[in-house]
Design a protein around this motif. Structure first.
Motif, PDB file in Angstrom:
ATOM      1  N   ALA A   1       0.843  -1.210   0.000  1.00 25.62           N
ATOM      2  CA  ALA A   1       0.000   0.000   0.000  1.00 25.62           C
ATOM      3  C   ALA A   1       0.872   1.252   0.000  1.00 25.62           C
ATOM      4  O   ALA A   1       0.548   2.262  -0.637  1.00 25.62           O
ATOM      5  CB  ALA A   1      -0.935  -0.006   1.209  1.00 25.62           C
ATOM      6  N   ALA A   2       2.014   1.162   0.711  1.00 19.91           N
ATOM      7  CA  ALA A   2       2.906   2.322   0.806  1.00 19.91           C
ATOM      8  C   ALA A   2       3.538   2.665  -0.547  1.00 19.91           C
ATOM      9  O   ALA A   2       4.035   3.772  -0.735  1.00 19.91           O
ATOM     10  CB  ALA A   2       3.990   2.065   1.856  1.00 19.91           C
ATOM     11  N   LYS A   3       3.525   1.711  -1.474  1.00 20.82           N
ATOM     12  CA  LYS A   3       4.051   1.997  -2.822  1.00 20.82           C
ATOM     13  C   LYS A   3       3.010   2.720  -3.673  1.00 20.82           C
ATOM     14  O   LYS A   3       3.341   3.366  -4.654  1.00 20.82           O
ATOM     15  CB  LYS A   3       4.428   0.681  -3.522  1.00 20.82           C
ATOM     16  CG  LYS A   3       5.665   0.038  -2.973  1.00 20.82           C
ATOM     17  CD  LYS A   3       6.032  -1.148  -3.853  1.00 20.82           C
ATOM     18  CE  LYS A   3       7.134  -1.965  -3.210  1.00 20.82           C
ATOM     19  NZ  LYS A   3       7.146  -3.339  -3.691  1.00 20.82           N
ATOM     20  N   ILE A   4       1.750   2.551  -3.301  1.00 17.32           N
ATOM     21  CA  ILE A   4       0.665   3.110  -4.125  1.00 17.32           C
ATOM     22  C   ILE A   4       0.156   4.434  -3.553  1.00 17.32           C
ATOM     23  O   ILE A   4      -0.205   5.342  -4.291  1.00 17.32           O
ATOM     24  CB  ILE A   4      -0.524   2.104  -4.198  1.00 17.32           C
ATOM     25  CG1 ILE A   4      -0.037   0.717  -4.653  1.00 17.32           C
ATOM     26  CG2 ILE A   4      -1.620   2.608  -5.135  1.00 17.32           C
ATOM     27  CD1 ILE A   4      -1.086  -0.380  -4.511  1.00 17.32           C
ATOM     28  N   PHE A   5       0.110   4.500  -2.201  1.00 12.86           N
ATOM     29  CA  PHE A   5      -0.477   5.670  -1.544  1.00 12.86           C
ATOM     30  C   PHE A   5       0.602   6.563  -0.927  1.00 12.86           C
ATOM     31  O   PHE A   5       1.671   6.080  -0.551  1.00 12.86           O
ATOM     32  CB  PHE A   5      -1.481   5.221  -0.463  1.00 12.86           C
ATOM     33  CG  PHE A   5      -2.719   4.612  -1.067  1.00 12.86           C
ATOM     34  CD1 PHE A   5      -3.834   5.390  -1.343  1.00 12.86           C
ATOM     35  CD2 PHE A   5      -2.750   3.270  -1.411  1.00 12.86           C
ATOM     36  CE1 PHE A   5      -4.954   4.843  -1.932  1.00 12.86           C
ATOM     37  CE2 PHE A   5      -3.870   2.711  -2.008  1.00 12.86           C
ATOM     38  CZ  PHE A   5      -4.971   3.502  -2.270  1.00 12.86           C
ATOM     39  N   ASP A   6       0.304   7.863  -0.845  1.00 15.21           N
ATOM     40  CA  ASP A   6       1.263   8.803  -0.255  1.00 15.21           C
ATOM     41  C   ASP A   6       1.318   8.642   1.259  1.00 15.21           C
ATOM     42  O   ASP A   6       2.342   8.882   1.885  1.00 15.21           O
ATOM     43  CB  ASP A   6       0.851  10.246  -0.579  1.00 15.21           C
ATOM     44  CG  ASP A   6       0.752  10.463  -2.076  1.00 15.21           C
ATOM     45  OD1 ASP A   6       1.735  10.150  -2.764  1.00 15.21           O
ATOM     46  OD2 ASP A   6      -0.311  10.910  -2.559  1.00 15.21           O
ATOM     47  N   LYS A   7       0.167   8.278   1.823  1.00 17.59           N
ATOM     48  CA  LYS A   7       0.094   8.157   3.291  1.00 17.59           C
ATOM     49  C   LYS A   7      -0.739   6.912   3.631  1.00 17.59           C
ATOM     50  O   LYS A   7      -1.857   6.758   3.108  1.00 17.59           O
ATOM     51  CB  LYS A   7      -0.590   9.413   3.845  1.00 17.59           C
ATOM     52  CG  LYS A   7      -0.837   9.386   5.303  1.00 17.59           C
ATOM     53  CD  LYS A   7       0.154  10.268   6.019  1.00 17.59           C
ATOM     54  CE  LYS A   7       0.155   9.985   7.484  1.00 17.59           C
ATOM     55  NZ  LYS A   7       1.273  10.605   8.153  1.00 17.59           N
ATOM     56  N   VAL A   8      -0.205   6.063   4.474  1.00 18.59           N
ATOM     57  CA  VAL A   8      -0.939   4.864   4.898  1.00 18.59           C
ATOM     58  C   VAL A   8      -1.084   4.909   6.420  1.00 18.59           C
ATOM     59  O   VAL A   8      -0.084   4.857   7.143  1.00 18.59           O
ATOM     60  CB  VAL A   8      -0.198   3.562   4.491  1.00 18.59           C
ATOM     61  CG1 VAL A   8      -0.965   2.327   4.975  1.00 18.59           C
ATOM     62  CG2 VAL A   8       0.026   3.506   2.976  1.00 18.59           C
ATOM     63  N   TYR A   9      -2.315   5.044   6.882  1.00 15.16           N
ATOM     64  CA  TYR A   9      -2.572   4.931   8.316  1.00 15.16           C
ATOM     65  C   TYR A   9      -2.844   3.468   8.620  1.00 15.16           C
ATOM     66  O   TYR A   9      -3.689   2.852   7.958  1.00 15.16           O
ATOM     67  CB  TYR A   9      -3.810   5.731   8.721  1.00 15.16           C
ATOM     68  CG  TYR A   9      -3.629   7.220   8.736  1.00 15.16           C
ATOM     69  CD1 TYR A   9      -2.985   7.850   9.802  1.00 15.16           C
ATOM     70  CD2 TYR A   9      -4.119   8.009   7.699  1.00 15.16           C
ATOM     71  CE1 TYR A   9      -2.821   9.224   9.825  1.00 15.16           C
ATOM     72  CE2 TYR A   9      -3.971   9.395   7.708  1.00 15.16           C
ATOM     73  CZ  TYR A   9      -3.320   9.984   8.777  1.00 15.16           C
ATOM     74  OH  TYR A   9      -3.167  11.351   8.800  1.00 15.16           O
ATOM     75  N   VAL A  10      -2.134   2.912   9.595  1.00 20.46           N
ATOM     76  CA  VAL A  10      -2.476   1.579  10.086  1.00 20.46           C
ATOM     77  C   VAL A  10      -3.291   1.832  11.353  1.00 20.46           C
ATOM     78  O   VAL A  10      -2.783   2.440  12.307  1.00 20.46           O
ATOM     79  CB  VAL A  10      -1.217   0.742  10.393  1.00 20.46           C
ATOM     80  CG1 VAL A  10      -1.609  -0.626  10.943  1.00 20.46           C
ATOM     81  CG2 VAL A  10      -0.354   0.593   9.137  1.00 20.46           C
ATOM     82  N   GLY A  11      -4.547   1.423  11.343  1.00 18.89           N
ATOM     83  CA  GLY A  11      -5.447   1.733  12.460  1.00 18.89           C
ATOM     84  C   GLY A  11      -5.704   0.506  13.317  1.00 18.89           C
ATOM     85  O   GLY A  11      -6.343  -0.453  12.878  1.00 18.89           O
ATOM     86  N   VAL A  12      -5.179   0.536  14.543  1.00 20.50           N
ATOM     87  CA  VAL A  12      -5.405  -0.588  15.460  1.00 20.50           C
ATOM     88  C   VAL A  12      -6.737  -0.348  16.168  1.00 20.50           C
ATOM     89  O   VAL A  12      -6.911   0.658  16.859  1.00 20.50           O
ATOM     90  CB  VAL A  12      -4.252  -0.703  16.489  1.00 20.50           C
ATOM     91  CG1 VAL A  12      -4.498  -1.874  17.429  1.00 20.50           C
ATOM     92  CG2 VAL A  12      -2.906  -0.855  15.775  1.00 20.50           C
ATOM     93  N   LEU A  13      -7.624  -1.302  15.973  1.00 17.50           N
ATOM     94  CA  LEU A  13      -8.976  -1.150  16.496  1.00 17.50           C
ATOM     95  C   LEU A  13      -9.043  -1.430  17.994  1.00 17.50           C
ATOM     96  O   LEU A  13      -8.584  -2.475  18.463  1.00 17.50           O
ATOM     97  CB  LEU A  13      -9.901  -2.122  15.732  1.00 17.50           C
ATOM     98  CG  LEU A  13     -11.362  -2.144  16.131  1.00 17.50           C
ATOM     99  CD1 LEU A  13     -12.037  -0.831  15.775  1.00 17.50           C
ATOM    100  CD2 LEU A  13     -12.070  -3.291  15.421  1.00 17.50           C
TER     101      LEU A  13
END
Ligand code: ADP
Length: 168
Positions: free
Chosen positions: A29-41
Protein backbone atom coordinates in the motif's frame (compact mmCIF):
# COMPACT_ATOMS: atom_id res chain seq x y z
CA UNK A 1 -0.74 25.63 -10.14
CA UNK A 2 -2.89 23.05 -8.33
CA UNK A 3 -1.21 21.23 -5.47
CA UNK A 4 -1.28 17.45 -6.03
CA UNK A 5 -3.82 15.81 -3.76
CA UNK A 6 -2.37 13.35 -1.24
CA UNK A 7 -3.60 9.82 -1.71
CA UNK A 8 -4.34 8.57 1.80
CA UNK A 9 -5.61 5.17 2.94
CA UNK A 10 -6.51 3.60 6.29
CA UNK A 11 -5.70 -0.07 6.94
CA UNK A 12 -7.85 -0.99 9.95
CA UNK A 13 -7.56 -4.24 11.87
CA UNK A 14 -6.87 -5.98 15.13
CA UNK A 15 -3.26 -6.93 14.28
CA UNK A 16 -3.09 -9.11 17.39
CA UNK A 17 -0.30 -9.72 16.53
CA UNK A 18 0.85 -8.23 13.22
CA UNK A 19 1.76 -11.03 10.77
CA UNK A 20 3.99 -11.11 7.69
CA UNK A 21 0.75 -11.05 5.65
CA UNK A 22 -0.30 -7.75 7.24
CA UNK A 23 3.19 -6.31 6.77
CA UNK A 24 3.23 -7.31 3.09
CA UNK A 25 -0.03 -5.45 2.59
CA UNK A 26 1.27 -2.34 4.39
CA UNK A 27 4.43 -2.32 2.26
CA UNK A 28 2.47 -2.72 -0.97
CA UNK A 29 0.00 0.00 0.00
CA UNK A 30 2.91 2.32 0.81
CA UNK A 31 4.05 2.00 -2.82
CA UNK A 32 0.66 3.11 -4.13
CA UNK A 33 -0.48 5.67 -1.54
CA UNK A 34 1.26 8.80 -0.26
CA UNK A 35 0.09 8.16 3.29
CA UNK A 36 -0.94 4.86 4.90
CA UNK A 37 -2.57 4.93 8.32
CA UNK A 38 -2.48 1.58 10.09
CA UNK A 39 -5.45 1.73 12.46
CA UNK A 40 -5.40 -0.59 15.46
CA UNK A 41 -8.98 -1.15 16.50
CA UNK A 42 -9.86 -0.68 20.15
CA UNK A 43 -12.45 -3.35 20.82
CA UNK A 44 -13.43 -3.56 24.50
CA UNK A 45 -15.57 -6.65 23.79
CA UNK A 46 -12.74 -8.73 22.33
CA UNK A 47 -10.08 -10.25 24.58
CA UNK A 48 -6.71 -9.56 23.05
CA UNK A 49 -3.22 -10.97 23.52
CA UNK A 50 -1.45 -7.60 23.23
CA UNK A 51 -2.88 -4.33 24.50
CA UNK A 52 -3.71 -1.70 21.88
CA UNK A 53 -0.74 0.39 23.07
CA UNK A 54 1.62 -2.59 22.73
CA UNK A 55 0.37 -3.27 19.21
CA UNK A 56 0.78 0.38 18.16
CA UNK A 57 4.38 0.43 19.47
CA UNK A 58 5.20 -2.89 17.74
CA UNK A 59 3.80 -1.82 14.38
CA UNK A 60 5.56 1.57 14.63
CA UNK A 61 8.85 -0.18 15.20
CA UNK A 62 8.33 -2.68 12.38
CA UNK A 63 7.31 0.00 9.85
CA UNK A 64 9.94 2.53 10.95
CA UNK A 65 11.61 2.36 7.50
CA UNK A 66 8.38 3.48 5.82
CA UNK A 67 8.02 7.24 6.32
CA UNK A 68 4.58 7.30 4.69
CA UNK A 69 3.16 4.91 7.33
CA UNK A 70 1.57 6.22 10.52
CA UNK A 71 0.19 3.92 13.20
CA UNK A 72 -2.87 5.05 15.12
CA UNK A 73 -5.50 3.48 17.34
CA UNK A 74 -9.19 4.10 17.13
CA UNK A 75 -12.42 2.99 18.74
CA UNK A 76 -16.05 3.38 17.81
CA UNK A 77 -17.29 3.73 14.27
CA UNK A 78 -14.76 3.30 11.48
CA UNK A 79 -16.67 5.75 9.34
CA UNK A 80 -16.47 8.48 11.99
CA UNK A 81 -12.74 7.95 12.39
CA UNK A 82 -12.34 8.29 8.60
CA UNK A 83 -14.30 11.56 8.65
CA UNK A 84 -12.18 12.88 11.50
CA UNK A 85 -8.93 12.25 9.60
CA UNK A 86 -10.38 13.15 6.20
CA UNK A 87 -9.77 9.61 4.91
CA UNK A 88 -11.67 8.46 1.81
CA UNK A 89 -10.08 5.01 1.26
CA UNK A 90 -10.01 1.89 3.40
CA UNK A 91 -7.66 -1.02 2.75
CA UNK A 92 -8.60 -4.62 3.37
CA UNK A 93 -6.77 -7.81 2.49
CA UNK A 94 -8.31 -10.76 0.68
CA UNK A 95 -6.87 -14.17 1.44
CA UNK A 96 -9.63 -16.40 0.15
CA UNK A 97 -13.31 -16.68 -0.66
CA UNK A 98 -14.21 -16.48 3.04
CA UNK A 99 -12.50 -13.08 3.32
CA UNK A 100 -14.18 -11.94 0.11
CA UNK A 101 -17.66 -12.88 1.31
CA UNK A 102 -17.22 -11.12 4.63
CA UNK A 103 -15.36 -8.08 3.32
CA UNK A 104 -17.62 -7.30 0.36
CA UNK A 105 -20.61 -7.05 2.71
CA UNK A 106 -18.77 -4.67 5.02
CA UNK A 107 -17.62 -2.59 2.03
CA UNK A 108 -21.15 -2.41 0.68
CA UNK A 109 -22.54 -1.43 4.07
CA UNK A 110 -19.95 1.33 4.33
CA UNK A 111 -20.90 2.51 0.84
CA UNK A 112 -24.51 2.92 1.95
CA UNK A 113 -23.41 4.91 5.00
CA UNK A 114 -20.96 7.05 3.02
CA UNK A 115 -20.97 6.86 -0.80
CA UNK A 116 -17.66 8.78 -0.94
CA UNK A 117 -15.79 6.16 1.09
CA UNK A 118 -14.02 3.56 -1.07
CA UNK A 119 -12.79 0.16 0.09
CA UNK A 120 -9.66 -0.98 -1.73
CA UNK A 121 -8.86 -4.70 -1.67
CA UNK A 122 -5.40 -6.14 -2.14
CA UNK A 123 -5.09 -9.87 -2.76
CA UNK A 124 -2.73 -11.60 -0.37
CA UNK A 125 0.70 -12.66 -1.50
CA UNK A 126 0.31 -16.46 -2.01
CA UNK A 127 3.11 -17.06 0.53
CA UNK A 128 0.85 -15.67 3.25
CA UNK A 129 -2.64 -16.66 2.21
CA UNK A 130 -2.90 -19.29 4.97
CA UNK A 131 -1.70 -16.87 7.64
CA UNK A 132 -3.83 -15.25 10.33
CA UNK A 133 -3.22 -13.70 13.74
CA UNK A 134 -5.42 -16.39 15.28
CA UNK A 135 -3.18 -19.10 13.79
CA UNK A 136 -0.12 -17.38 15.25
CA UNK A 137 -1.80 -17.24 18.67
CA UNK A 138 -2.78 -20.89 18.47
CA UNK A 139 0.75 -22.07 17.60
CA UNK A 140 2.30 -19.82 20.26
CA UNK A 141 -0.17 -20.91 22.94
CA UNK A 142 1.03 -24.48 22.44
CA UNK A 143 4.65 -23.37 22.83
CA UNK A 144 5.42 -23.40 19.08
CA UNK A 145 7.88 -21.12 17.31
CA UNK A 146 6.05 -18.42 15.31
CA UNK A 147 9.09 -16.72 13.80
CA UNK A 148 8.13 -17.89 10.28
CA UNK A 149 4.80 -16.08 10.58
CA UNK A 150 5.59 -12.70 12.13
CA UNK A 151 8.03 -9.87 11.38
CA UNK A 152 11.55 -10.04 12.84
CA UNK A 153 11.72 -9.55 16.57
CA UNK A 154 8.04 -10.24 17.25
CA UNK A 155 8.19 -13.99 17.93
CA UNK A 156 9.95 -13.65 21.33
CA UNK A 157 7.37 -11.04 22.39
CA UNK A 158 4.52 -13.41 21.50
CA UNK A 159 6.20 -16.29 23.35
CA UNK A 160 6.77 -14.00 26.36
CA UNK A 161 3.05 -13.15 26.48
CA UNK A 162 2.10 -16.81 26.77
CA UNK A 163 4.74 -17.37 29.44
CA UNK A 164 3.27 -14.43 31.41
CA UNK A 165 -0.21 -15.91 30.97
CA UNK A 166 0.94 -19.32 32.18
CA UNK A 167 2.31 -17.75 35.37
CA UNK A 168 -0.90 -15.89 36.24
P1 ADP B 1 -9.82 -7.95 11.68
O1 ADP B 1 -10.06 -8.35 13.09
O2 ADP B 1 -10.26 -6.57 11.32
O3 ADP B 1 -10.15 -8.98 10.63
P2 ADP B 1 -7.09 -8.64 11.24
O4 ADP B 1 -5.93 -8.10 11.96
O5 ADP B 1 -7.36 -10.10 11.38
O6 ADP B 1 -8.26 -7.74 11.69
O7 ADP B 1 -6.97 -8.31 9.69
C1 ADP B 1 -6.93 -7.01 9.21
C2 ADP B 1 -6.94 -7.04 7.69
O8 ADP B 1 -5.79 -7.73 7.23
C3 ADP B 1 -8.13 -7.75 7.06
O9 ADP B 1 -8.49 -7.07 5.88
C4 ADP B 1 -7.60 -9.11 6.72
O10 ADP B 1 -8.27 -9.69 5.61
C5 ADP B 1 -6.17 -8.75 6.34
N1 ADP B 1 -5.30 -9.88 6.53
C6 ADP B 1 -5.26 -10.75 7.56
N2 ADP B 1 -4.32 -11.69 7.40
C7 ADP B 1 -3.72 -11.41 6.21
C8 ADP B 1 -2.70 -12.04 5.44
N3 ADP B 1 -2.13 -13.17 5.83
N4 ADP B 1 -2.34 -11.47 4.28
C9 ADP B 1 -2.94 -10.33 3.88
N5 ADP B 1 -3.94 -9.71 4.52
C10 ADP B 1 -4.33 -10.24 5.68
Amino acid sequence: MNKKKERTILYPGSFDPLTLGHLDLIRRAAKIFDKVYVGVLVNPYKKSLFSVEERVIMICRITADLPQVEVVSFGGLLIEFCHKLGIRCILRGLRDQGDFEAEIKVAQGLKVLDPDLETVFLGTDPHYSYLSSSMVREVASGGGDVSAFVPDGLAPLVAEKYKEKAMT
